[in-house]
Design an enzyme around this catalytic site. Structure first.
Site, short mmCIF file in Angstrom:
data_model
loop_
_atom_site.label_atom_id
_atom_site.label_comp_id
_atom_site.label_asym_id
_atom_site.label_seq_id
_atom_site.Cartn_x
_atom_site.Cartn_y
_atom_site.Cartn_z
N SER A 217 24.68 -52.54 41.25
CA SER A 217 24.42 -53.11 39.92
C SER A 217 24.62 -52.04 38.86
O SER A 217 23.95 -51.00 38.87
CB SER A 217 22.99 -53.64 39.85
OG SER A 217 22.65 -53.84 38.49
N HIS B 145 28.23 -55.57 40.73
CA HIS B 145 27.20 -56.54 40.31
C HIS B 145 26.87 -56.30 38.83
O HIS B 145 26.50 -55.19 38.44
CB HIS B 145 25.96 -56.36 41.19
CG HIS B 145 24.88 -57.36 40.95
ND1 HIS B 145 24.85 -58.59 41.58
CD2 HIS B 145 23.78 -57.33 40.16
CE1 HIS B 145 23.77 -59.25 41.20
NE2 HIS B 145 23.09 -58.50 40.33
N ASP C 274 24.66 -57.50 35.67
CA ASP C 274 23.45 -58.23 35.27
C ASP C 274 23.50 -58.58 33.80
O ASP C 274 23.44 -57.70 32.94
CB ASP C 274 22.21 -57.37 35.56
CG ASP C 274 21.93 -57.27 37.05
OD1 ASP C 274 21.83 -58.34 37.70
OD2 ASP C 274 21.85 -56.14 37.58
N MET D 280 21.65 -60.43 30.81
CA MET D 280 20.30 -60.91 30.43
C MET D 280 20.29 -61.25 28.94
O MET D 280 20.88 -60.53 28.13
CB MET D 280 19.27 -59.82 30.71
CG MET D 280 19.30 -59.29 32.14
SD MET D 280 17.91 -58.21 32.46
CE MET D 280 18.39 -57.54 34.07
N HIS E 29 25.87 -61.90 37.46
CA HIS E 29 24.55 -62.52 37.65
C HIS E 29 24.00 -62.90 36.28
O HIS E 29 23.54 -62.04 35.54
CB HIS E 29 23.66 -61.49 38.37
CG HIS E 29 22.27 -61.94 38.62
ND1 HIS E 29 21.27 -61.08 39.07
CD2 HIS E 29 21.67 -63.16 38.51
CE1 HIS E 29 20.15 -61.75 39.21
NE2 HIS E 29 20.35 -63.00 38.87
N MET F 272 21.43 -64.09 34.03
CA MET F 272 20.00 -64.35 33.81
C MET F 272 19.86 -64.83 32.37
O MET F 272 19.30 -64.15 31.50
CB MET F 272 19.19 -63.08 34.08
CG MET F 272 19.06 -62.81 35.58
SD MET F 272 18.60 -61.13 35.95
CE MET F 272 20.21 -60.34 35.88
N MET G 103 16.44 -63.57 44.69
CA MET G 103 15.82 -62.44 43.97
C MET G 103 14.63 -61.92 44.78
O MET G 103 13.78 -62.69 45.21
CB MET G 103 15.33 -62.87 42.59
CG MET G 103 16.42 -63.17 41.57
SD MET G 103 17.55 -61.81 41.25
CE MET G 103 16.45 -60.53 40.66
N ASP H 111 18.64 -59.26 45.90
CA ASP H 111 18.76 -58.47 44.68
C ASP H 111 17.38 -58.08 44.18
O ASP H 111 16.56 -58.95 43.87
CB ASP H 111 19.50 -59.32 43.63
CG ASP H 111 19.76 -58.59 42.33
OD1 ASP H 111 19.59 -57.36 42.28
OD2 ASP H 111 20.15 -59.28 41.36
N GLY I 116 20.70 -51.44 42.31
CA GLY I 116 20.99 -50.52 41.23
C GLY I 116 20.45 -49.14 41.52
O GLY I 116 21.20 -48.20 41.85
C1 DX5 Z 1 17.13 -57.39 38.16
C2 DX5 Z 1 18.61 -57.38 38.43
C3 DX5 Z 1 19.01 -56.50 39.53
C4 DX5 Z 1 18.71 -55.04 39.27
C5 DX5 Z 1 18.35 -54.44 40.58
O1 DX5 Z 1 16.81 -58.46 37.34
O2 DX5 Z 1 19.08 -58.67 38.75
O3 DX5 Z 1 20.37 -56.65 39.88
O4 DX5 Z 1 19.78 -54.34 38.72
O5 DX5 Z 1 17.88 -53.15 40.34
P1 DX5 Z 1 17.14 -52.32 41.47
O6 DX5 Z 1 18.08 -52.18 42.63
O7 DX5 Z 1 16.85 -51.03 40.80
O8 DX5 Z 1 15.90 -53.09 41.86
ZN ZN Z 2 21.18 -58.83 39.56
#
Ligand code: DX5
Ligand code: ZN
Length: 215
Positions: A7, A32, A34, A36, A65, A67, A136, A174, A196
């Site tokens: 990510s 990946h 993210d 948001m 992804h 969100m 998740m 994830d 990530g």
């Molecule tokens: C969280 C994201 C993840 C995030 C994961 O809402 O969807 O993809 O980047 O990060 P880590 O691996 O640090 O939990």
């Molecule tokens: Zn994600």
């Protein structure tokens, strides 16, 4: 082989192009991304313009992804920006069937994601029309949170349904994924690890990705 989807939420945002090239060099399978919106989750990250500008930096699939609330408003834009997998949240959308159809009509792979509080039963009826189920394992919104093992039974249920019905699709986990939690997730049925912190903090990223491939 397990697919590793780093990510870029944990990347250096001042040089995302270089970071993506680095991920490709170090053996990542997917990127990946993210997205948001500050509404569905209490954080704002990147939009379709950034995805478009990153597209020339790699040939790896973009695993986007979303969100965001009412993702139907933006799937076409992320598709045009170069997404390969477009994943929407069950909790964020009132017209899941038509959005999945839209994503497929753009020639893209469609994913559906569930937050920790959402049961697998909420997405069961879509399993025959998605390419990716994203479970998740933290509350969506931020990187660096602790893995929630209580989400794993949903991975097991999804894997059973896929096997029983001969579906060809991926199960991604994830949130809080590292070597140890990734190993448990894969043994439960996950085929893609989105992560990530653990990837970007690894002393040797190439070695880390490579040992995840063999989980
Ligand atoms: C969280 C994201 C993840 C995030 C994961 O809402 O969807 O993809 O980047 O990060 P880590 O691996 O640090 O939990
Ligand atoms: Zn994600």
């Amino acid at each position: 082989m397990v697919k590793v989807a780093p990510s870029i939420l944990s990347a250096d945002f001042s040089k995302l192009g270089d970071e993506i090239k680095r991920l490709e060099r170090e053996g990542a399978d997917w990127i990946h991304i993210d997205v948001m919106d500050g509404v569905f989750v209490p954080n704002i990250t990147i939009g379709q313009g950034v995805v478009k500008s990153l597209r020339p930096f790699t040939v790896l699939p973009f695993d986007v992804h979303l969100m965001i609330t009412k993702p139907e408003r933006y799937v076409k834009e992320f598709s045009d920006a170069g997404a390969d997998y477009i994943t929407i949240h069950q909790e964020a959308c009132d017209c899941i069937d038509s959005v999945l159809d839209d994503i497929h009509s753009f020639g893209k792979k469609a994913g559906l994601s569930i937050s920790p509080e959402t049961p697998f039963s909420a997405v069961e009826s879509y399993m025959d029309k998605i390419d990716l189920l994203l479970v998740m394992t933290v509350h969506p919104g931020f990187g660096g949170q602790a893995f929630m093992s209580e989400c794993l039974p949903k991975v097991a249920d999804a894997r059973k349904m896929i096997n029983d019905n001969g579906y060809s699709m991926e199960i991604s986990v994830d949130g809080g994924i590292n070597y140890d939690t990734g190993k448990i997730a894969v043994s439960t049925g996950a085929s893609v690890l989105a992560a990530g912190s653990a990837i970007f903090k690894a002393k040797d990223m190439k070695m880390e990705i490579s040992r995840w491939h063999d989980l």
